[in-house]
Design an enzyme around this catalytic site. Structure first.
Site, short mmCIF file in Angstrom:
data_model
loop_
_atom_site.label_atom_id
_atom_site.label_comp_id
_atom_site.label_asym_id
_atom_site.label_seq_id
_atom_site.Cartn_x
_atom_site.Cartn_y
_atom_site.Cartn_z
N LYS A 187 0.88 -1.18 0.00
CA LYS A 187 0.00 0.00 0.00
C LYS A 187 0.91 1.22 0.00
CE LYS A 187 -2.14 3.24 1.86
NZ LYS A 187 -1.83 4.58 1.38
N GLU A 260 9.23 2.18 11.05
CA GLU A 260 10.26 3.17 10.71
C GLU A 260 9.58 4.53 10.73
OE1 GLU A 260 13.30 2.21 10.55
OE2 GLU A 260 12.73 0.12 10.67
N CYS A 294 13.48 11.53 6.50
CA CYS A 294 13.42 11.16 7.93
C CYS A 294 14.74 11.48 8.63
CB CYS A 294 13.07 9.69 8.07
SG CYS A 294 14.12 8.61 7.09
N GLU A 391 9.14 16.84 14.71
CA GLU A 391 9.73 16.70 13.39
C GLU A 391 9.36 17.90 12.52
OE1 GLU A 391 8.36 13.44 10.77
OE2 GLU A 391 10.49 12.99 10.55
P1 NAD Z 1 2.08 9.11 7.10
O1 NAD Z 1 2.22 8.47 8.43
O2 NAD Z 1 1.10 10.19 6.93
O3 NAD Z 1 1.70 8.00 5.99
C1 NAD Z 1 2.50 6.88 5.73
C2 NAD Z 1 1.66 5.79 5.10
O4 NAD Z 1 0.73 5.33 6.06
C3 NAD Z 1 0.84 6.24 3.90
O5 NAD Z 1 0.84 5.21 2.95
C4 NAD Z 1 -0.55 6.43 4.49
O6 NAD Z 1 -1.61 6.26 3.57
C5 NAD Z 1 -0.58 5.33 5.51
N1 NAD Z 1 -1.51 5.55 6.64
C6 NAD Z 1 -1.94 6.71 7.16
N2 NAD Z 1 -2.76 6.48 8.22
C7 NAD Z 1 -2.85 5.14 8.34
C8 NAD Z 1 -3.52 4.28 9.26
N3 NAD Z 1 -4.27 4.76 10.24
N4 NAD Z 1 -3.37 2.96 9.11
C9 NAD Z 1 -2.58 2.45 8.13
N5 NAD Z 1 -1.92 3.21 7.23
C10 NAD Z 1 -2.05 4.54 7.34
O7 NAD Z 1 3.54 9.57 6.69
P2 NAD Z 1 4.00 10.35 5.38
O8 NAD Z 1 3.60 11.76 5.47
O9 NAD Z 1 3.62 9.57 4.18
O10 NAD Z 1 5.60 10.24 5.50
C11 NAD Z 1 6.38 11.13 6.24
C12 NAD Z 1 6.78 10.51 7.56
O11 NAD Z 1 7.47 9.29 7.33
C13 NAD Z 1 7.75 11.38 8.33
O12 NAD Z 1 7.38 11.37 9.68
C14 NAD Z 1 9.08 10.68 8.13
O13 NAD Z 1 10.04 10.92 9.14
C15 NAD Z 1 8.66 9.25 8.09
N6 NAD Z 1 9.68 8.45 7.43
C16 NAD Z 1 10.45 7.64 8.20
C17 NAD Z 1 11.46 6.89 7.61
C18 NAD Z 1 12.34 6.00 8.43
O14 NAD Z 1 13.06 5.20 7.85
N7 NAD Z 1 12.34 6.09 9.75
C19 NAD Z 1 11.67 6.98 6.24
C20 NAD Z 1 10.86 7.84 5.49
C21 NAD Z 1 9.86 8.56 6.09
#
Ligand code: NAD
Length: 541
Positions: A187, A260, A294, A391
């Site tokens: 997804k 992550e 991140c 963040e």
């Molecule tokens: P997000 O949490 O908004 O969404 C991530 C994914 O989760 C998307 O596919 C979204 O549709 C899905 N999602 C959202 N709510 C959900 C739920 N309740 N249940 C299941 N899935 C759900 O994050 P984003 O804005 O897409 O990404 C940015 C974030 O990701 C930042 O906080 C960044 O630090 C983090 N990130 C972490 C790493 C790492 O390796 N630690 C790497 C890249 C990004």
């Protein structure tokens, strides 16, 4: 149409989902827009609970066959995928730049290259890790037995990804899950669905059996349906708040998860830091990906002896960064992914300024189409404000001085997050010593962020930055479970701890305890060896 992603007349891309080896279209659509212009790039299906359940069912149907395939066969298919990614690299990287906005050089050198590096390391290194391992037992009472550990796939693994590295992150996690013998339901982010659709066409072209890899596109609800679908493992990358919601939704299910999550990485400059490299590293790791990474540096702690010169040099360079379309080869900073992300960062900057911070350059959104935010340097930022605690997913560099190392370490560790940090010094021993004191998953000395995608380097954080380590071959341990197989040659008729119980048995057990202790814990002397041998020979007769 059976291609997964195509442009009908008019040029807008139309993505499909891949379930059980077949591409499906749906009337309910999700839009994807170019963040540099706001223009519509394409649409993909908005999957509902039934679509997700179907994908999981197909993945479950395909699981035994895939798990039963020799590891080499699975890795050969991943090598084919790597070749396809390599061959189609320019088209894929362009799509990343269209959909994400990042400069094309970054799409190629960070995102695509990270995916290829991980695949290369995995194809070479996964075999030995997944092979059955012989283990030795410590007790001589187990003489005549042998033991092997088998790695058993979990079953169906869900992969939920963010938008900021739309190739490196999903490719790495999908490939790891597949190499381990799991089938996958992917997804992708609602902000990167076209890249995911294109990637999925390549995964299918690599020749995986139907149902081994499935794509469901959609929004956060689609992600939640996948979480609730009964998958056996879940690889999630995204924000800490979503990670927490997912863990709450999974409570009681005992699903193997890797999380992550977000970061608030510190950039620590020692007095002897190589100045030019440190300034360049500071600007790059704060602003690449428009700071939407991140492991972006989000708090800069600089020794007071260097502070004025460092502030001046960083401000001068950040102010000169070229902001614009990712397709202009001179562009260093593209747009932010969405208006909402841009506004969130702007609010954090405004809150810091209201608390007394001074903006040295940038400070807010740029006018015109697209979601551009001016690369920003601030000083005198109150330590308690969100810009220093939460963040900040934007090109924003808050700088602060420190006086001694203990204070610097305390500042770095004073965070709810713990993803990574970088230390800048001419003395590598001092750098490594300092690394030991930082509460994070990765520390880089005189560089930052670069180990993502190296199959020998674990990626992940502590505290609110996550659980587990990914993007390395060690993650295969977390994507499998262990089956111990213990074998006895069957020569002795009984064991010391078997029936019959009785006076003789009690004495024997006590005698063996003393004999085995003869030379201390775990050190077995000759008398014990002889006694075990005699016991087993007698039991055999
Ligand atoms: P997000 O949490 O908004 O969404 C991530 C994914 O989760 C998307 O596919 C979204 O549709 C899905 N999602 C959202 N709510 C959900 C739920 N309740 N249940 C299941 N899935 C759900 O994050 P984003 O804005 O897409 O990404 C940015 C974030 O990701 C930042 O906080 C960044 O630090 C983090 N990130 C972490 C790493 C790492 O390796 N630690 C790497 C890249 C990004």
């Amino acid at each position: 149409m059976n291609e997964g992603l195509f442009a009908p007349a008019g040029g807008v891309l139309r993505g499909e989902v891949l379930i059980g080896g077949r591409w499906y279209d749906k009337p309910e659509r999700l839009e994807s827009r170019d963040p540099a212009t706001g223009e519509l790039l394409g649409t993909v299906p908005l999957c509902n609970r039934e679509d997700v359940a179907l994908a999981v069912a197909e993945a479950r149907r395909a699981a035994p066959g895939w798990a039963g395939m020799p590891v080499r066969g699975r890795l050969d298919l991943l090598e084919v995928l790597a070749r396809l990614l390599h061959r189609e690299g320019d088209a894929l990287a362009s799509l990343v730049t269209y959909e994400n906005g990042k400069p094309l050089q970054e799409s190629l050198a960070v995102d695509l290259q990270g995916a290829l590096d991980l695949l290369a390391g995995l194809v070479r290194g996964a075999g030995p890790r997944l092979r059955p391992q012989r283990v030795r037992t410590s007790s001589p009472l187990l003489w005549g037995k042998s033991h092997r550990l088998h790695r058993v796939p979990l079953g169906v693994v869900g992969v939920i990804s963010p938008w900021n590295l739309p190739l490196a992150i999903p490719v790495g996690q999908i490939a790891l899950a597949l190499a381990a013998g799991n089938t996958v339901v992917f997804k992708p982010s609602e902000l990167a669905p076209l890249v995911a659709a294109k990637l999925s066409t390549l995964i299918q072209r690599a020749g995986l059996p139907a149902g081994v890899f499935n794509l469901v596109t959609g929004d956060r609800d689609t992600g939640a349906f996948l979480v609730e679908s009964g998958v056996d493992g879940l690889l999630f990358t995204g924000s800490t708040s979503t990670g927490r919601k997912i863990l709450a939704a999974l409570a009681g299910r005992l699903t193997r998860t890797q999380m992550e999550l977000g970061g608030k990485d510190a950039f620590l400059v020692l007095p002897d830091a190589p100045f030019e490299r440190t300034v360049n590293g500071a600007v790059w790791n704060g602003c690449f990906g428009s700071g939407q990474v991140c492991s972006s540096s989000e708090r800069y702690y600089v020794h007071r002896s260097l502070y004025p010169r460092f502030v001046e040099a960083v401000t001068e360079r950040v102010a000169r960064l070229k902001v614009g379309s990712g397709f202009d080869p001179e562009t260093q900073v593209g747009p932010m992914i969405s208006e909402a992300q841009r506004d969130k960062v702007h609010r954090q900057v405004q809150e810091a300024v209201a608390g007394g911070a001074r903006v040295l350059c940038g400070g807010g959104p740029l006018s015109g189409p697209g979601f551009f935010f001016a690369p920003t340097v601030l000083v005198d930022v109150p330590p308690g404000c969100n810009l220093m605690r939460e963040e900040t997913f934007g090109p924003v560099l808050p700088l602060a001085p420190y006086d001694d190392l203990d204070q610097a370490v305390a500042l770095c560790n004073d965070s709810p997050y713990g993803l990574s940090a970088s230390v800048w010094t001419a003395d590598l021993h001092a750098g490594e010593a300092l690394a030991r004191r930082l509460e994070v998953g990765s520390v880089w000395v005189n560089d930052a962020s670069y180990t993502h995608g190296q199959a020998s380097c674990p990626w992940g954080g502590v505290k609110a930055s996550g659980v587990g380590r990914t993007h390395w071959t060690g993650a295969l341990d977390e994507l499998t479970t262990l089956r111990l197989v213990g074998m006895d040659r069957g020569r002795a008729a009984r064991e010391l701890w078997w029936f019959p119980y009785g006076k003789d048995g009690l004495e024997l057990a006590r005698a063996f305890r003393e004999l085995l202790w003869e030379r201390g814990l775990g050190r077995v002397g000759p008398a014990a060896r002889v006694a075990v041998r005699l016991f087993r020979v007698r039991s055999a007769s």
